[in-house]
Scaffold this motif. Structure first.
Motif, PDB file in Angstrom:
ATOM      1  N   UNK A 226      -6.326  17.809  -5.702  1.00 36.97           N
ATOM      2  CA  UNK A 226      -6.294  18.327  -4.583  1.00 36.97           C
ATOM      3  C   UNK A 226      -5.658  19.755  -4.430  1.00 36.97           C
ATOM      4  N   UNK A 227      -5.147  20.208  -5.679  1.00 34.21           N
ATOM      5  CA  UNK A 227      -4.565  21.483  -5.747  1.00 34.21           C
ATOM      6  C   UNK A 227      -5.225  22.515  -5.370  1.00 34.21           C
ATOM      7  N   UNK A 228      -6.594  22.382  -5.545  1.00 33.88           N
ATOM      8  CA  UNK A 228      -7.656  23.540  -5.155  1.00 33.88           C
ATOM      9  C   UNK A 228      -7.770  23.544  -3.693  1.00 33.88           C
ATOM     10  N   UNK A 229      -7.196  22.607  -2.882  1.00 37.15           N
ATOM     11  CA  UNK A 229      -7.393  22.620  -1.375  1.00 37.15           C
ATOM     12  C   UNK A 229      -5.967  23.135  -0.715  1.00 37.15           C
ATOM     13  N   UNK A 230      -4.666  23.017  -1.329  1.00 37.33           N
ATOM     14  CA  UNK A 230      -3.533  23.399  -0.787  1.00 37.33           C
ATOM     15  C   UNK A 230      -2.640  24.057  -1.809  1.00 37.33           C
ATOM     16  N   UNK A 231      -1.697  24.690  -1.003  1.00 37.46           N
ATOM     17  CA  UNK A 231      -0.674  25.665  -1.574  1.00 37.46           C
ATOM     18  C   UNK A 231       0.763  25.280  -1.649  1.00 37.46           C
ATOM     19  N   UNK A 232       0.835  24.130  -0.633  1.00 36.86           N
ATOM     20  CA  UNK A 232       2.110  23.579  -0.610  1.00 36.86           C
ATOM     21  C   UNK A 232       2.142  23.150   0.672  1.00 36.86           C
ATOM     22  N   UNK A 233       3.524  22.621   1.172  1.00 39.95           N
ATOM     23  CA  UNK A 233       3.634  22.071   2.379  1.00 39.95           C
ATOM     24  C   UNK A 233       5.260  21.853   2.781  1.00 39.95           C
ATOM     25  N   UNK A 234       5.243  20.846   3.855  1.00 37.72           N
ATOM     26  CA  UNK A 234       6.704  20.677   4.156  1.00 37.72           C
ATOM     27  C   UNK A 234       6.652  18.985   4.538  1.00 37.72           C
ATOM     28  N   UNK A 235       7.615  18.506   3.992  1.00 38.99           N
ATOM     29  CA  UNK A 235       7.726  16.929   4.208  1.00 38.99           C
ATOM     30  C   UNK A 235       8.993  16.351   4.861  1.00 38.99           C
ATOM     31  N   UNK A 236       8.841  15.624   5.711  1.00 36.20           N
ATOM     32  CA  UNK A 236      10.129  14.838   6.406  1.00 36.20           C
ATOM     33  C   UNK A 236      10.005  13.142   6.618  1.00 36.20           C
ATOM     34  N   UNK A 237      11.182  12.569   6.204  1.00 37.21           N
ATOM     35  CA  UNK A 237      11.092  11.354   6.574  1.00 37.21           C
ATOM     36  C   UNK A 237      11.480  10.799   7.929  1.00 37.21           C
ATOM     37  N   UNK A 238      10.770   9.939   8.488  1.00 42.96           N
ATOM     38  CA  UNK A 238      11.129   9.616  10.002  1.00 42.96           C
ATOM     39  C   UNK A 238      11.419   8.088  10.263  1.00 42.96           C
ATOM     40  N   UNK A 239      12.170   8.041  11.206  1.00 42.48           N
ATOM     41  CA  UNK A 239      12.639   6.404  11.500  1.00 42.48           C
ATOM     42  C   UNK A 239      12.085   6.545  12.994  1.00 42.48           C
ATOM     43  N   UNK A 240      11.206   5.324  13.280  1.00 37.35           N
ATOM     44  CA  UNK A 240      10.576   5.327  14.809  1.00 37.35           C
ATOM     45  C   UNK A 240      11.672   4.811  15.836  1.00 37.35           C
ATOM     46  N   UNK A 241      11.207   5.433  16.923  1.00 34.83           N
ATOM     47  CA  UNK A 241      11.708   4.960  18.153  1.00 34.83           C
ATOM     48  C   UNK A 241      11.625   3.482  18.351  1.00 34.83           C
ATOM     49  N   UNK A 242      12.411   2.669  19.398  1.00 32.18           N
ATOM     50  CA  UNK A 242      12.159   1.147  19.474  1.00 32.18           C
ATOM     51  C   UNK A 242      10.850   0.988  19.864  1.00 32.18           C
ATOM     52  N   UNK A 243      10.315   1.581  20.734  1.00 32.83           N
ATOM     53  CA  UNK A 243       8.780   1.294  21.251  1.00 32.83           C
ATOM     54  C   UNK A 243       7.686   1.910  20.496  1.00 32.83           C
ATOM     55  N   UNK A 244       7.981   2.313  19.315  1.00 30.51           N
ATOM     56  CA  UNK A 244       7.107   3.271  18.696  1.00 30.51           C
ATOM     57  C   UNK A 244       5.908   2.201  18.021  1.00 30.51           C
ATOM     58  N   UNK A 245       4.515   2.410  18.370  1.00 31.08           N
ATOM     59  CA  UNK A 245       3.578   1.606  17.709  1.00 31.08           C
ATOM     60  C   UNK A 245       3.495   1.773  16.262  1.00 31.08           C
ATOM     61  N   UNK A 246       3.155   0.523  15.881  1.00 26.18           N
ATOM     62  CA  UNK A 246       2.939   0.524  14.238  1.00 26.18           C
ATOM     63  C   UNK A 246       1.539   0.896  13.994  1.00 26.18           C
ATOM     64  N   UNK A 247       1.249   1.298  12.683  1.00 24.51           N
ATOM     65  CA  UNK A 247       0.012   1.460  12.289  1.00 24.51           C
ATOM     66  C   UNK A 247      -1.060   0.233  12.724  1.00 24.51           C
ATOM     67  N   UNK A 248      -0.617  -0.965  12.241  1.00 29.22           N
ATOM     68  CA  UNK A 248      -1.359  -2.103  12.758  1.00 29.22           C
ATOM     69  C   UNK A 248      -1.639  -2.080  14.171  1.00 29.22           C
ATOM     70  N   UNK A 249      -0.636  -1.906  15.184  1.00 30.26           N
ATOM     71  CA  UNK A 249      -0.949  -1.918  16.426  1.00 30.26           C
ATOM     72  C   UNK A 249      -1.843  -0.672  16.766  1.00 30.26           C
ATOM     73  N   UNK A 250      -1.678   0.501  16.296  1.00 26.89           N
ATOM     74  CA  UNK A 250      -2.554   1.374  16.650  1.00 26.89           C
ATOM     75  C   UNK A 250      -4.265   1.211  16.430  1.00 26.89           C
ATOM     76  N   UNK A 251      -4.106   0.647  15.099  1.00 28.03           N
ATOM     77  CA  UNK A 251      -5.509   0.206  14.645  1.00 28.03           C
ATOM     78  C   UNK A 251      -6.130  -0.822  15.595  1.00 28.03           C
TER      79      UNK A 251
END
Length: 230
Positions: free
Chosen positions: A93-118
């Motif tokens: 994937x290095x041929x497609x990207x030059x870098x980026x920025x990441x962050x860890x996130x904690x969900x709000x109380x009523x944030x849907x999960x991935x399973x719920x969204x699917x």
């Protein structure tokens, strides 16, 4: 907060016309990550260039809390536990990207999960991502603020994908909404200043937010979000 979940949010800077190739590679990696129990892909989106820096891709991954992330980090950095497929994928994937920025996130109380969204089988052409800050305890305030905003925009056909706080950047908040069509989101922007509920939200809870940045996002063609995806 939503039980146990933790999220990795990635903003990837793309080289040239590598956006499609990179997004395909993310979904290939996502299949392996889910099968191996590393993480689950919530979404992979391209940034609409007229709304922010481009070309960029945004990825959002879900994990089962901090201990799950610790396992993922060990698969990346501890020699005895390394995921043998990660380094080759990273190199490809290095041929497609030059870098980026990441962050860890904690969900709000009523944030849907991935399973719920699917399970919702929701389809959307456009998403809005906002990254902003609050002048108080973000983990307490975001529940109240999003809870008040959700029914207001929901009447306009705009639905919550997720609302999160960044524990390593105190006060930082990220939220993502979906709209079935571009017209729905454009109509909201055109008309919201005449909406009493929106003005009241801005004058109340909205005043606690500092200057933020919103970008519009379009899902990858391989994403379950994409209207053309079965």
């Amino acid at each position: 907060m939503t039980a146990a979940m933790l999220y990795l949010h990635e903003t990837i800077d793309i080289l040239g016309s590598g956006q499609d190739g990179y997004m395909r590679s993310v979904h290939e990696r996502a299949a392996h990550s889910a099968e191996a129990g590393i993480s689950r892909l919530v979404g992979c989106w391209r940034v609409v260039g007229s709304t922010g820096r481009w070309p960029q891709v945004v990825n959002l991954w879900e994990m089962d809390g901090w201990s799950h992330w610790a396992e993922a980090l060990e698969r990346q950095f501890v020699p005895a536990r390394k995921d043998a497929s990660l380094a080759p994928w990273w190199t490809r994937t290095a041929e497609f990207r030059s870098g980026g920025f990441d962050r860890i996130l904690v969900p709000a109380s009523d944030c849907p999960t991935q399973a719920e969204l699917l399970a919702s089988r929701r389809k959307a052409w456009v998403f809005e991502q906002t990254i902003t800050r609050v002048d108080t305890d973000a983990s307490l305030f975001v529940d109240e603020a999003i809870g008040a905003l959700r029914p207001l925009v929901g009447r306009r056909g705009i639905e919550l994908v997720g609302a999160y706080v960044a524990p390593m950047t105190p006060g930082e908040v990220v939220w993502i909404w979906s709209a079935a069509t571009f017209s729905v989101l454009c109509a909201w922007y055109e008309e919201r200043d005449r909406e009493f509920g929106w003005r009241r939200w801005l004058d109340g809870r909205g005043r606690r937010f500092g200057a933020g940045t919103s970008n519009w996002l379009v899902p990858a063609e391989d994403s379950p979000w994409h209207p053309g995806h079965d």
